[in-house]
Motif scaffolding. Sequence first.
Motif: not given
Length: 98
Positions: A74-98
């Motif tokens: 993960y750290l290798k990937m994050a470091g490799a793309v850090k300066e190459l991204l125009a945008h980054r968005e991370v959503l943490l989602l929890e499913e709602l129960e019925d």
Amino acid sequence: MSKVIKIVATLRAKSDHRAEVEKALRACVQGSRAEAGCIAYALHVDIDDPDRFVFIEAWANREAIEQHKTTAHYLKMAGAVKELLAHREVLLLEELED
């Protein structure tokens, strides 16, 4: 028992860096899938916008996600793309129960 946490991470490569970003992102997939607590981990590319990559992930709990962010792959990937991204968005989602 804690609920599964899903992540949708959208990453847009800067112009002319798509191939480099894709290579770095792909390199993170196998190691992530092997992690304890990883239920699913898949990399996608937007059909209509090939500069946009989307990870769709499922993790057993928040601790597994935090551990994921400390792994070498993960750290290798994050470091490799850090300066190459125009945008980054991370959503943490929890499913709602019925």
